[in-house]
Every structure is written in structure tokens, then in C-alpha cells.
Motif scaffolding. Structure first.
Motif, mmCIF file in Angstrom:
data_model
loop_
_atom_site.group_PDB
_atom_site.id
_atom_site.type_symbol
_atom_site.label_atom_id
_atom_site.label_comp_id
_atom_site.label_asym_id
_atom_site.label_seq_id
_atom_site.Cartn_x
_atom_site.Cartn_y
_atom_site.Cartn_z
ATOM 1 N N MET A 1 33.089 -3.015 -24.325
ATOM 2 C CA MET A 1 32.994 -4.071 -23.328
ATOM 3 C C MET A 1 32.323 -5.324 -23.903
ATOM 4 N N TRP A 2 31.347 -5.145 -24.774
ATOM 5 C CA TRP A 2 30.560 -6.277 -25.267
ATOM 6 C C TRP A 2 31.072 -6.836 -26.601
ATOM 7 N N ASN A 3 31.921 -6.080 -27.301
ATOM 8 C CA ASN A 3 32.410 -6.519 -28.603
ATOM 9 C C ASN A 3 33.919 -6.739 -28.571
ATOM 10 N N ALA B 1 38.461 -6.374 -19.216
ATOM 11 C CA ALA B 1 38.558 -7.812 -19.480
ATOM 12 C C ALA B 1 39.414 -8.541 -18.459
ATOM 13 N N LYS B 2 40.520 -7.955 -18.060
ATOM 14 C CA LYS B 2 41.466 -8.659 -17.182
ATOM 15 C C LYS B 2 41.190 -8.422 -15.711
ATOM 16 N N TYR B 3 40.806 -7.199 -15.357
ATOM 17 C CA TYR B 3 40.620 -6.875 -13.950
ATOM 18 C C TYR B 3 39.152 -6.766 -13.553
ATOM 19 N N GLY B 4 38.253 -6.972 -14.504
ATOM 20 C CA GLY B 4 36.835 -7.052 -14.179
ATOM 21 C C GLY B 4 36.179 -5.751 -13.804
ATOM 22 N N PHE B 5 36.829 -4.611 -14.106
ATOM 23 C CA PHE B 5 36.205 -3.326 -13.811
ATOM 24 C C PHE B 5 35.319 -2.957 -15.006
ATOM 25 N N PHE C 1 45.186 -9.245 -27.322
ATOM 26 C CA PHE C 1 43.986 -10.023 -27.056
ATOM 27 C C PHE C 1 43.825 -11.081 -28.143
ATOM 28 N N GLY C 2 44.875 -11.892 -28.301
ATOM 29 C CA GLY C 2 44.931 -12.836 -29.403
ATOM 30 C C GLY C 2 43.829 -13.869 -29.390
ATOM 31 N N VAL D 1 44.025 0.296 -22.746
ATOM 32 C CA VAL D 1 44.014 0.300 -21.277
ATOM 33 C C VAL D 1 42.620 -0.042 -20.756
ATOM 34 N N ASN D 2 41.569 0.542 -21.354
ATOM 35 C CA ASN D 2 40.209 0.254 -20.916
ATOM 36 C C ASN D 2 39.831 -1.200 -21.174
#
Length: 335
Positions: free
Chosen positions: A97-99, A37-41, A274-275, A31-32
Motif C-alpha cells: 500500500m505504501w510502496n 489505489a483505485k477504489y480506496g479500500f 500503474f504506469g 488485484v489488491n
């Protein structure tokens, strides 16, 4: 109640706790990842503060219902725990977030060797030859994944390094506090969740701005993103609660096997959802080697002589010994 019925009941509760932790842990990661990644939060620290604020609300309810009894934890000890825990949480969220999901999970595997090092250095624990060899296999698998995962970058690697060491220190300190102050899982959660919520909500927006260059107050909130934030906070309550429950119920080997299952599930689901991040043959081989090493480590450390604590004096000289606590005894065997 007969011993057989008691054993069956314990097995049922252990299984329920195990499944609770697996579902919530895998769920919160996915979910995070979608939220960032998708919603930019990308405000990971603030999001974690919201997680603990929600968890604090749960502890208040549990205290009102009598599930959390009054207990004492010195402020200095609470402060040290919050520092370890907050670095752990921020590091894990930033690493996520970064990996890639795969490298994020593989990096977490290295927390076991780090935890072993802390026990050797601080608790004078001695490990058998097989246990040491199994740790080397884990390190080999992690190294293979680190080298071949194209999603790894310098800042992501540093975030993972901070996350691994701070998490290992935080877990060690959980055991230390439970043993020295006779704190159960719910009691410790009741002490730590409010402090972590307050500190992360105060520092979170500033740290997130330094990391992302964006302000959480300026984020374009939509109904979908708000629902994802609420979902993340809801799952986080279960994650925090199940973690403390598992620490109280499971041995080290059981808890590590639990970690293997979560790792495998997250890697598989990460590949499906996240293919675009992909998994090449080298990464897959590294994951297999790392997981084999962890399973070998769990079995080896459970054997007689696999892990022996040579001295308790360094842990018992600051507080009276609470010999009647079964949870305190379990902590001595955990990695």
C-alpha cells in the motif's frame, strides 16, 4: 507404472503447481493494488483476515472430503507461527500500500539472504564462496533499486523491513513444524488458516484505523469494490493453497526460480497497469543485477558443497525424529 511414466507424471504435476502459484501470486498482487489505489479500500489487515476466512472454509471442505487428516500441533507452536505469519502478512500488505509495485517486489528479493542468515545462525548451515558472492550481488541489486526508486518513503521502507524479516521467520518456521511434527502441507494449512483468520479479523479493523485513520465499517462500498474484494478473497485461496503445495513439492532452487518469474511478471504488469509510477534506468539495472544474483545463488547453492548442514541437533532435540517422511527430508535442503 514404469519409472519413466512416474517421472513424467511428477513433471506434469510440478508444472501445474508452478503455474498455479505464479498465476495466483501475480493476480493477488495486482488485484489488491487496484483495490487499494483505485477504489480506496486501504484496509489491508482486514482484507487479509477475509482471505484467511475464505481459506478456512476451503480447509473445512477438504477435511470433510478426507484430504486433510487429523493431526496435532501444540498450541504454543501454533501461537508462534501465527505471530510470525501475521506480522508477515500485515507487513507485506502495508508495504504494498505504501510502496510502488517495483520496490515491493524488489524488497521481497532480500528475503533470500535473510533466510540464509537464519539458517546459518539457527541450523549451522555452511555456504560456499560462490553462494556467498551471489548473495552479495543480490544485496547490491536491491540497494540500487532502493536508492533510485522515487516511490520509496520512510514508513514504506520500515513496513518492507518488517515484512522481509517476519516472512523469513515464518518460512523458516513452516519448515521447522513440518520437520518436527510430520505435518504435510494440507495439515499445516488446516491448523494455521483458522487461527490467522480469527486473529486478523479481530485485530484488523483496529490496526487499519491506526494506519489509515479510516474505519472499515464506514467505507463506501460499491458493487465494483465488493466484486474486487470477492475476487481478491477467491484468488487468495489459490495463493495460500499453492504456496503450501509448492513448499511440499519443490526444492529451494526451484521455488526461488519461481520467485524470479513472479517478480519479473509483476514488475512488467505493474509498469503497464500503474504506469504513473514509472521505471527509470537505475531501477531497471538494479532489477537485472538482483535477478542475476538470485539465479547465480540458486545454481551455486545446488552445487556439491554449495550449501551443507553441519548439525541437526538444534532442531531434533525437542521432538522424536520422523525419518520416514520424504517431505521432512526435502525441508532440510530448502532455503
Amino acid at each position: 507404472m514404469t519409472s519413466a511414466k512416474m517421472a513424467d507424471r511428477k513433471a506434469m504435476l510440478d508444472t501445474a503447481s508452478w503455474m498455479f502459484n505464479v498465476v495466483t501470486s501475480v493476480g493477488i498482487i495486482l488485484v489488491n493494488k487496484a483495490l487499494m489505489a483505485k477504489y480506496g479500500f486501504t484496509f489491508a489487515t482486514t482484507l487479509t483476515g477475509l482471505h484467511f476466512a475464505t481459506t478456512t472454509s476451503l480447509t473445512v471442505v477438504l477435511r470433510r472430503l478426507g484430504y486433510i487428516q487429523a493431526s496435532h500441533l501444540p498450541f504454543s507452536e501454533l501461537l508462534k507461527f501465527v505471530l510470525f505469519a501475521n506480522f508477515s502478512i500485515v507487513g507485506m500488505n502495508v508495504s504494498l500500500m505504501w510502496n510502488s509495485v517495483g520496490f515491493y517486489q524488489i524488497a521481497k528479493l532480500s528475503m533470500i539472504p535473510v533466510s540464509c542468515f537464519l539458517e546459518v545462525a539457527l541450523d549451522k548451515v555452511r555456504y560456499s564462496r560462490d553462494t556467498k558472492l551471489s548473495i552479495m550481488v543480490v544485496l547490491l541489486g536491491v540497494a540500487v533499486c532502493t536508492v533510485t526508486d522515487v516511490s520509496v518513503n520512510a514508513k514504506g521502507f520500515i513496513a518492507a523491513l518488517v515484512a522481509v524479516w517476519s516472512t523469513a521467520l515464518q518460512q523458516y518456521y513452516v519448515h521447522y513444524l513440518q520437520r518436527n511434527y510430520s505435518l504435510g502441507s494440507f495439515n499445516l494449512l488446516g491448523h494455521t488458516a483458522p487461527a490467522q483468520a480469527a486473529s486478523l479479523l479481530v485485530l484488523g479493523p483496529f490496526l487499519d484505523y491506526q494506519l489509515t485513520g479510516k474505519r472499515v465499517y464506514a467505507y463506501d462500498y460499491s458493487l465494483t469494490s465488493i466484486l474486487f474484494i470477492i475476487l481478491s478473497c477467491t484468488i487468495a485461496v489459490g495463493t495460500n493453497l499453492s504456496q503450501f503445495i509448492c513448499i511440499g513439492r519443490f526444492t529451494a532452487v526451484s521455488f526461488q526460480v519461481l520467485g524470479h518469474m513472479k517478480t519479473i511478471l509483476v514488475l512488467i504488469l505493474g509498469f503497464i497497469l500503474f504506469g504513473r509510477e514509472g521505471l527509470n534506468l537505475h531501477v531497471i539495472m538494479g532489477m537485472i543485477v538482483a535477478v542475476i544474483g538470485m539465479v547465480w545463488y540458486g545454481n551455486a547453492s545446488a552445487m556439491p558443497g554449495g550449501k551443507e548442514r553441519r548439525s541437526h541437533s538444534t532442531l531434533s532435540n525437542k521432538s522424536p525424529k520422523h525419518g520416514g517422511s520424504s517431505e521432512s527430508d526435502d525441508v532440510d535442503d530448502k532455503v
